[in-house]
Scaffold this active site. Structure first.
Site, short mmCIF file in Angstrom:
data_model
loop_
_atom_site.label_atom_id
_atom_site.label_comp_id
_atom_site.label_asym_id
_atom_site.label_seq_id
_atom_site.Cartn_x
_atom_site.Cartn_y
_atom_site.Cartn_z
N ASP A 97 0.78 -1.00 0.18
CA ASP A 97 -0.28 0.15 -0.19
C ASP A 97 0.98 1.19 -0.02
OD1 ASP A 97 1.22 0.27 2.24
OD2 ASP A 97 -0.29 -0.44 3.67
N GLU A 119 -0.03 -9.02 -0.76
CA GLU A 119 -0.74 -8.61 0.20
C GLU A 119 -1.87 -7.42 -0.10
OE1 GLU A 119 1.61 -7.24 4.12
OE2 GLU A 119 0.71 -5.72 3.09
N GLU A 133 -1.82 4.58 2.50
CA GLU A 133 -1.97 3.68 2.13
C GLU A 133 -3.59 2.69 1.83
OE1 GLU A 133 -0.54 4.99 4.86
OE2 GLU A 133 1.58 5.51 4.89
N HIS A 209 6.20 5.45 13.26
CA HIS A 209 6.18 6.15 11.92
C HIS A 209 4.73 6.89 11.37
CE1 HIS A 209 6.16 2.00 10.53
NE2 HIS A 209 5.21 2.98 9.30
N ARG A 211 2.18 8.36 8.75
CA ARG A 211 1.97 9.94 8.76
C ARG A 211 1.09 10.72 9.84
NH1 ARG A 211 4.38 12.28 4.28
NH2 ARG A 211 6.02 10.79 3.59
N HIS A 242 13.08 5.35 12.98
CA HIS A 242 13.09 5.96 11.87
C HIS A 242 13.19 6.88 11.56
CE1 HIS A 242 10.22 6.52 7.82
NE2 HIS A 242 10.09 5.02 8.19
#
Ligand code: UD1
Ligand code: UDP
Length: 390
Positions: A97, A119, A133, A209, A211, A242
């Site tokens: 994604d 996936e 995503e 991490h 967004r 990250h």
């Protein structure tokens, strides 16, 4: 003619989950594999390529500081066009994604190359979370001809969107990766991990991490971790950061000087999986960790308000803790202080397959190209394993 299969990926999680498949394709005389990395991530991607010993045929080198999904999509579309012209693949494989997944699928569509989506079928049903995503995976599903769904539930999500053809339930290749990596006699590459007492000290493994968690939610998560570390000096927190500065800088600011909190650079995947196998519990907003920790028998507190991976929540090894300081603190402390609550979550459950996802995906691909390979059997959807280290 041997079909040419071009695998395209660009971020750390895609690499962890695509490398086992790339290696399985290379083992099949009936398939010719090529690998193109966008390098949406640079250092974090290279760590995984090194661990799996995968050398890409094409490296687009596209990572930029402060890149946005829009600028990266535009860069991938033009750079992928050149690779597709040159290689003319019979199938393009994308994963999951990310911006790379969607942009590479769209580039393949513009070059009339069929797309296989690894996936496939995960859904949070909220286009704003995970952002962007959820939309990337929905759009990739519209483009793909083959859909490799980790679980039966993922297949049902696709069916509900009218996608019934070319769907295979294969398990998740992340379990293939874990099985190859986790070892009882493992020695860590990272000196910082070698210095930790993992055998006698309870360890919280933290990653964050996403967004949609940048800014205030991250600050709330860090406050909870700070409070927990100060209240429980016997517990250590390991937080591999990250590389996104929007994550690493506030993390160093909030947690840099807290005793018992170890802020580390990104760990190579061998260290990471073996650390997870030895920790007490996992706090994370990562997708991959929500799949890996249950397979290793580690409770997971998910630092989000919803998940596209409900299987582990239903199985009782993962719990949505949200992003509020008091909720994260309460849920973590409960697991630290109540052995019954901990034991109820700490059982190995593996709804994401049996470690043969890459084989099943290759079988399906060979069948698609008319070779006589039996159709893959779905993995045991709710198979309970004893945990890879147990
Ligand atoms: C991306 C994915 C997300 C995935 C995450 C895994 C999208 C939209 N999001 O988000 O689904 O969970 O990767 O980690 O594709 N950086 C480095 N070196 C690296 C990697 C990143 O310096 O090796 C820095 C760069 O400044 C880069 C920034 O991190 O601009 C953000 O990277 P990006 O891939 O755009 O977003 P992620 O938040 O990592
Ligand atoms: N990972 C790693 N080193 C780290 C942190 C994570 O190797 O320091 C691995 C982790 O075990 C999993 C994958 O990277 O296999 C998850 O990546 P990430 O959390 O960046 O992305 P997501 O899964 O949320 O998309």
């Amino acid at each position: 003619m041997i079909p040419v299969i071009l695998s395209v990926f660009g971020t750390r999680p895609e690499a962890v989950k695509m490398c086992p498949l790339v290696r399985e394709i290379a083992r099949r005389p009936g398939l010719q594999g090529l690998v193109c990395v966008t390098a949406q991530h640079r250092q974090m991607l290279d760590q995984v390529l090194d661990a799996f010993n995968v050398a890409p045929d094409f490296d687009l080198g596209l990572m930029r500081p402060g890149q946005t999904p829009a600028t990266l999509t535009a860069d991938i579309l033009s750079a992928m066009g050149r690779v597709l012209e040159k290689t003319r693949p019979d199938l393009v494989l994308v994963h999951g994604d990310t911006t790379t997944s969607f942009a590479a699928a769209l580039a393949a569509f513009y070059h009339r190359a069929p797309v296989g989506h690894v996936e496939a079928g995960l859904r949070s049903f909220n286009p704003s979370s995970p952002y962007p995503e959820e939309m990337n995976r929905r759009l990739t599903s519209r483009i793909a001809s083959l859909h490799f769904a980790p679980t039966c539930e993922n297949r049902c999500n696709l069916t509900a969107e009218g996608i019934a053809q070319g769907v295979f339930v294969t398990g998740n290749t992340v379990i293939d990766a874990l099985q190859a990596i986790v070892r009882p006699d493992y020695t860590f590459n990272s000196p910082a991990l070698r210095a930790l007492d993992l055998a006698n000290r309870r360890t919280l493994l933290l990653t964050a991490h996403r967004r949609e968690n940048l800014g205030q939610p991250l600050r709330q998560i860090f406050q909870a971790v700070r409070d927990l570390a100060l209240a429980h000096p016997d517990v250590q927190v390991v937080y591999p950061l990250h590389m996104n500065p929007a994550v690493a800088e506030p993390a160093r600011e909030a947690l840099g000087n807290i005793p018992g909190v170890h802020l580390l650079p990104p760990l190579d995947v061998c260290d990471m999986h073996n650390l997870m196998a030895r920790c007490t519990l996992v706090l994370t907003d990562s997708g991959g960790l929500q799949e890996e920790a249950p397979a290793l028998g580690k409770p997971v507190l998910v630092l989000r308000t919803e998940t596209e991976r409900p299987e582990a929540v239903r199985a009782g090894t993962a719990r949505l803790a949200g992003v509020l300081t008091q909720d994260i603190y309460r849920e973590t402390e409960r697991l630290l202080c109540d052995p019954v609550a901990y034991a109820a979550m700490a059982h190995a459950v593996n709804p994401y397959g049996d470690g043969t996802a890459s084989q099943k995906i290759c079988d399906a691909i060979e069948t698609y190209f008319g070779r006589t390979v039996s159709e893959p059997e779905p993995p045991m959807a709710t198979a309970v394993s004893e945990g890879i280290l147990a």
